[in-house]
Design a protein around this motif. Structure first.
Motif, PDB file in Angstrom:
ATOM      1  N   LEU A 186      -4.447  12.441   4.365  1.00  9.80           N
ATOM      2  CA  LEU A 186      -5.201  11.251   4.739  1.00  9.80           C
ATOM      3  C   LEU A 186      -4.298  10.031   4.779  1.00  9.80           C
ATOM      4  N   GLY A 187      -4.297   9.318   5.896  1.00 14.29           N
ATOM      5  CA  GLY A 187      -3.543   8.089   6.017  1.00 14.29           C
ATOM      6  C   GLY A 187      -2.107   8.237   6.446  1.00 14.29           C
ATOM      7  N   GLY A 203       0.513   5.994  10.398  1.00 10.55           N
ATOM      8  CA  GLY A 203      -0.547   6.875   9.907  1.00 10.55           C
ATOM      9  C   GLY A 203      -1.793   6.114   9.515  1.00 10.55           C
ATOM     10  N   ALA A 204      -1.605   4.982   8.875  1.00  6.28           N
ATOM     11  CA  ALA A 204      -2.750   4.157   8.487  1.00  6.28           C
ATOM     12  C   ALA A 204      -3.455   3.596   9.711  1.00  6.28           C
ATOM     13  N   ALA A 205      -2.679   3.201  10.722  1.00  7.84           N
ATOM     14  CA  ALA A 205      -3.275   2.658  11.941  1.00  7.84           C
ATOM     15  C   ALA A 205      -4.090   3.717  12.671  1.00  7.84           C
ATOM     16  N   ASP A 230      -0.528  -0.971   2.712  1.00  9.13           N
ATOM     17  CA  ASP A 230      -1.413  -0.951   1.550  1.00  9.13           C
ATOM     18  C   ASP A 230      -2.644  -0.071   1.745  1.00  9.13           C
ATOM     19  N   ALA A 231      -2.911   0.363   2.967  1.00 10.82           N
ATOM     20  CA  ALA A 231      -4.115   1.155   3.254  1.00 10.82           C
ATOM     21  C   ALA A 231      -4.089   2.469   2.480  1.00 10.82           C
ATOM     22  N   PRO A 232      -5.266   3.022   2.183  1.00 15.34           N
ATOM     23  CA  PRO A 232      -5.330   4.253   1.394  1.00 15.34           C
ATOM     24  C   PRO A 232      -4.516   5.393   2.001  1.00 15.34           C
TER      25      PRO A 232
END
Length: 329
Positions: free
Chosen positions: A67-68, A158-160, A317-319
């Protein structure tokens, strides 16, 4: 050579099976063709992020599946590019309608094989080429190598992708992160490829290889071993000269171990690098220290600086929930 192995032929398969079992909540292992895919559900239309490369650099890339970050990673044999059929199978298994973005380190085998896989892929696709190693001239041969900055690219893009950014946006963002990132490494010892059974290169106890590649490739110069302050000065000055950060510029400082350097020493390198940029007014707002892009059992480290903007900070900073990076979940 003393290694925990049964045979050279079975090493990668047994290691990957162990990794998948240890992190069965995060990844699943596809044995033939070999790739590691995330178990977390993917939203329809999410861009699938695929990366890969030779084994021996763990946790890059399989440790960043989840995830992420990456949707799948394709491990080749030690220091050997994965094959196009691995990449194609990983893309087909994880694509959900948003297309596929390949994140590729700039090595001839990786570039060629990902290009072949892309040609066979029928869905929309694109590539981000990582070339953050400033130890070699930008236009020499294949150009600069992709090294520890790959971790930063995979995390931010990945976060985007997780947040719903489309394929074009993810590619543009990835290339922006690459342009804002510079790395350089130094080796105190060689690494030992199991199939070779001896050190990749010879280096005396009173020498160090400045600008070494993550496969043990020759650096920019062989130097006499020096104290930590002088070593870090060489690394940081090269990076600073490339990026030319302005005073007040927010940045991510990543100190990466090559596999056999204790954390005590890596944090010393971090302290010295942060002091270097602090004196120049660079604002280190995010940090990452540890073994993330390794070179088997090499003693040494690399320093990476990424110049950040508000969007990149938010995405960093996103999970994320992978075997090697996890926060915010």
């Amino acid at each position: 050579m003393k290694k925990f192995i049964n045979s050279i032929e079975s090493l990668l398969d047994e290691s990957e099976r162990g990794f998948a079992s240890a992190h069965a909540d995060i990844v699943r292992f596809n044995a033939e063709p070999r790739f590691m895919a995330r178990t977390a559900p993917r939203a329809p239309g999410k861009v699938a992020l695929i990366s890969g490369g030779g084994s021996g650099h763990e946790p890059l890339h399989t440790g960043f599946v989840g995830l992420g970050m990456l949707d799948a990673a394709c491990p080749g044999q030690v220091f050997t590019s994965p094959t196009p059929d691995q990449m194609l199978a990983a893309a087909q298994a994880t694509e959900t309608g948003g297309g596929v973005l390949f994140i590729v380190k700039n090595y001839a085998g990786d570039v060629m094989n990902f290009e072949i896989a892309a040609e066979m892929l029928e869905c929309p696709h694109d590539t981000v080429l990582v070339h953050d190693d400033v130890s070699i001239p930008e236009h020499q041969g294949m150009g600069r190598r992709g090294v520890a900055g790959t971790t930063v690219v995979e995390k931010i893009v990945g976060a985007a992708a997780e947040a719903g950014m489309d394929l074009d946006g993810c590619k543009i963002l990835g290339e922006r992160v690459v342009r804002a990132t510079a790395s350089m490494g130094v080796a105190l010892t060689s690494c030992t490829v199991p199939a070779l059974g001896k050190p990749t290169f010879e280096i005396a106890d009173n020498e160090m290889e400045m600008g070494v590649g993550i496969h043990g490739e020759k650096g920019r110069e062989r130097m006499a071993l020096a104290g930590a302050t002088e070593i870090v000065e060489h690394l940081t000055q090269a990076i600073d000269g490339e990026l030319k950060p302005a005073a007040g510029q927010p940045a991510l400082l990543h100190v990466n171990g090559f596999g056999a350097t204790p954390l005590m020493e890596l944090y010393l390198v971090y302290h010295l690098a942060r002091e270097f940029w602090g004196k120049r007014g660079v604002n280190v707002v995010r940090s990452l220290v540890g073994n993330f892009t390794t070179s088997l059992d090499m003693a040494g480290c690399s320093v990476t600086l990424t110049l950040l903007d508000e969007e990149m900070i938010r995405l960093w900073d996103a999970p994320v929930h992978t075997a090697a990076l996890r926060w915010g979940c």
